[in-house]
Design a protein around this motif. Structure first.
Motif, PDB file in Angstrom:
ATOM      1  N   SER A 110       0.834  -1.211   0.000  1.00 33.08           N
ATOM      2  CA  SER A 110       0.000   0.000   0.000  1.00 33.08           C
ATOM      3  C   SER A 110       0.861   1.249   0.000  1.00 33.08           C
ATOM      4  N   ILE A 156       0.388   2.871  -3.652  1.00 35.70           N
ATOM      5  CA  ILE A 156      -0.660   3.889  -3.483  1.00 35.70           C
ATOM      6  C   ILE A 156      -0.033   5.224  -3.092  1.00 35.70           C
ATOM      7  N   ASP A 157       0.654   5.228  -1.947  1.00 37.27           N
ATOM      8  CA  ASP A 157       1.149   6.484  -1.384  1.00 37.27           C
ATOM      9  C   ASP A 157       2.342   7.064  -2.145  1.00 37.27           C
ATOM     10  N   THR A 160      -5.436   2.956  -6.736  1.00 37.41           N
ATOM     11  CA  THR A 160      -6.130   3.480  -5.562  1.00 37.41           C
ATOM     12  C   THR A 160      -6.165   2.410  -4.473  1.00 37.41           C
ATOM     13  N   GLU A 161      -6.549   2.823  -3.279  1.00 35.95           N
ATOM     14  CA  GLU A 161      -6.640   1.882  -2.159  1.00 35.95           C
ATOM     15  C   GLU A 161      -7.673   0.801  -2.443  1.00 35.95           C
ATOM     16  N   GLU A 162      -8.792   1.189  -3.046  1.00 34.27           N
ATOM     17  CA  GLU A 162      -9.835   0.220  -3.372  1.00 34.27           C
ATOM     18  C   GLU A 162      -9.332  -0.789  -4.405  1.00 34.27           C
ATOM     19  N   THR A 201      -6.296  -3.514   8.516  1.00 31.01           N
ATOM     20  CA  THR A 201      -6.438  -2.651   7.339  1.00 31.01           C
ATOM     21  C   THR A 201      -7.517  -3.185   6.415  1.00 31.01           C
ATOM     22  N   LYS A 228     -11.563  -1.510   5.498  1.00 27.24           N
ATOM     23  CA  LYS A 228     -12.038  -1.209   4.144  1.00 27.24           C
ATOM     24  C   LYS A 228     -13.073  -2.203   3.638  1.00 27.24           C
TER      25      LYS A 228
END
Length: 185
Positions: A35, A39-40, A46-48, A134, A138
């Motif tokens: 992640s 992502i970052d 995206t996170e999804e 985590t 979600k």
């Protein structure tokens, strides 16, 4: 919302080489670093999307980490990206295993080595716990997902239901819930 950016083959290889080389404990332990990187840092997905890719990686044959790397690489650069990400993910393990196999045969009875592995196991448990939390944040988003989670925990912990049956049930459950929400049932 962040803009999703493209990736070079070298970036895919190096990123997944780092993830593969610094993640201990298997696919679940890799989720925090995955992640952070895709992502970052790189804004590739995206996170999804990571959660979806990770879920698919869990239910397809093979190693979760490799499946996930392959899918992200494919999304970013097609077949060449899939190959670059996959090679990056597995190369550290191949190198480390080859080196360790020769060394561990020499020191396998060492108390120091056994204690080090004990410490590594504890750290891996903490990383897996972080990944589970985590994923839960979600994934457990409404009553149907919480009910599925509780049923899955009960089926696996108390009734020793095969993970294959649990996954097939979860797929059918998800499809059914989606159809009910659309008013198709």
């Amino acid at each position: 919302m962040r803009k999703i950016r493209e990736a070079t083959l070298i970036e895919l290889f190096v990123t997944f080489f780092k993830i593969g080389g610094l993640t201990y404990g298997g696919g679940y332990a890799m989720l925090p670093m995955l992640s952070r990187e895709v992502i970052d840092k790189h804004h590739w997905v995206t996170e999804e999307e990571v959660l979806d890719i990770y879920a698919i990686g869990q239910v397809t044959p093979g190693i979760i980490a490799v499946n996930t790397a392959t899918m992200i690489g494919y999304r970013k650069r097609g077949i060449a990206g899939a190959i670059a990400a996959t090679l990056g993910e597995v190369a550290p393990s191949l190198i480390i295993i080859t080196l360790l196999a020769t060394v561990l045969l020499q020191v396998k009875d060492s108390v120091l080595v056994q204690r080090a592995f004990g410490g590594i196991r504890v750290a891996v448990c903490a990383l897996i716990t972080q990944s589970v939390l985590t994923l839960a944040k979600k994934s457990l988003i409404d009553i149907p997902t919480v009910l599925l989670f509780l049923a899955t925990v009960a089926a696996t912990l108390f009734f020793s239901v095969s993970p294959i049956i649990v996954v097939v049930f979860a797929i059918l459950y998800g499809l059914t819930v989606k159809q009910i929400r659309r008013g198709e049932v």
